[in-house]
Design a protein around this motif. Sequence first.
Motif, short mmCIF file in Angstrom:
data_model
loop_
_atom_site.label_atom_id
_atom_site.label_comp_id
_atom_site.label_asym_id
_atom_site.label_seq_id
_atom_site.Cartn_x
_atom_site.Cartn_y
_atom_site.Cartn_z
N ALA A 162 144.10 -45.84 67.20
CA ALA A 162 143.19 -45.25 66.21
C ALA A 162 141.80 -45.05 66.80
CB ALA A 162 143.12 -46.13 64.96
N ALA A 163 141.31 -46.04 67.57
CA ALA A 163 139.98 -45.93 68.18
C ALA A 163 139.96 -44.80 69.21
CB ALA A 163 139.60 -47.25 68.82
N VAL A 233 142.09 -34.44 79.68
CA VAL A 233 141.16 -35.28 78.92
C VAL A 233 141.70 -36.71 78.85
CG1 VAL A 233 139.94 -35.58 76.74
CG2 VAL A 233 140.51 -33.27 77.56
N LYS A 234 140.89 -37.66 79.27
CA LYS A 234 141.27 -39.07 79.24
C LYS A 234 140.12 -39.90 78.68
CE LYS A 234 144.53 -38.88 83.11
NZ LYS A 234 144.48 -37.41 83.25
N ALA A 235 140.48 -40.91 77.90
CA ALA A 235 139.46 -41.73 77.24
C ALA A 235 139.72 -43.21 77.48
CB ALA A 235 139.44 -41.45 75.74
N ARG A 236 138.64 -43.97 77.47
CA ARG A 236 138.72 -45.43 77.54
C ARG A 236 137.75 -45.97 76.51
NH1 ARG A 236 139.80 -50.17 77.46
NH2 ARG A 236 139.87 -51.60 79.23
N SER A 241 131.52 -49.16 72.95
CA SER A 241 131.23 -48.07 73.87
C SER A 241 132.54 -47.42 74.30
CB SER A 241 130.46 -48.56 75.10
OG SER A 241 131.24 -49.50 75.83
N ALA A 242 132.43 -46.18 74.77
CA ALA A 242 133.62 -45.44 75.21
C ALA A 242 133.18 -44.31 76.13
CB ALA A 242 134.38 -44.87 74.00
N TRP A 243 134.09 -43.89 76.99
CA TRP A 243 133.80 -42.74 77.83
C TRP A 243 135.02 -41.84 77.92
CZ3 TRP A 243 133.90 -47.78 79.57
CH2 TRP A 243 134.93 -48.13 80.45
#
Length: 291
Positions: A162-163, A233-236, A241-243
């Motif tokens: 979800a995040a 597109v990749k997320a962490r 915080s997130a990038w």
Amino acid sequence: MDISFFSGAVTFICCFFAVAAAFLTHRSKSVRKNCGEDSCNCACSRGSCGGGRFEKTSVLNGRSSSSSVFGGVEGEMVEKVPVTVAAEKLTGASMMEQLVPEITTHALSYLDYPSLCRLSMTNSLMRKAANDDNAWKALYHKDFTLEQDSLSPINGWKAYYAATRAIMNVNTDFLNIIRERSVPAMERFWLNADYVKCFHASGEYFTGHNAVIGSWQLAFNWEQNVDFEIRDVKARVMTDSAWVTMKAYLNMGSGNVTNVFELHNGRWYMVHHHCSVMLIHGGAGQQAVQG
């Protein structure tokens, strides 16, 4: 995938296993009774139960009943017990819980994010199955990336999914603001702080909220009707915080993009943007990409 079809299929599989378990249990008990065990409650008129004719007496629901058996073949003595009750007494679990976890996880892997959420709202057993951590981990790898396979989210894979989806939506909002060339929307999108930074593909960088928004205003006025395609597109996502990393492709060139966000009062704000020209096959730098 239709939820009613999926639920019906799962219910059919459960019923099949329950009927098979009840049948095997009843057959096993009948064999033991016919072999003359002390617990069979039978009264034999001619020696043992193994041969000849004998009378078998049993008590069903408080009433005595007898039947004749010839050559060890018993007449109809089947006590009718609901299949579901028999299966649950045998295993101590409901029909849904009798499914092998791997089968359940594999079945749920065919559902997408909205379908899995709807399934969890049908009943308590489906909610338990739909909230399984392995199901959400499989969905995360299918929808986002396999890079974080060894990750162990503190709040589980459902919360992490979800995040991640939330931050991907925020990143999409940023790209739409660029397409719409809206300075007011860009101003609201960035955190109003003096440490935010923006590195444009031109090589210029700006620090502080006012300077960053001013640089976007100049960029929007410099080029009109810019369209681009985003890939990889990749997320962490961390606690606050997130990038997001991605590749942007335009008519004038391509670039690598990194966006960093911070969570403040339940809302994600951009605090860092970096766009650099992408070099292809070791060639010289291409024309600067907007952003």
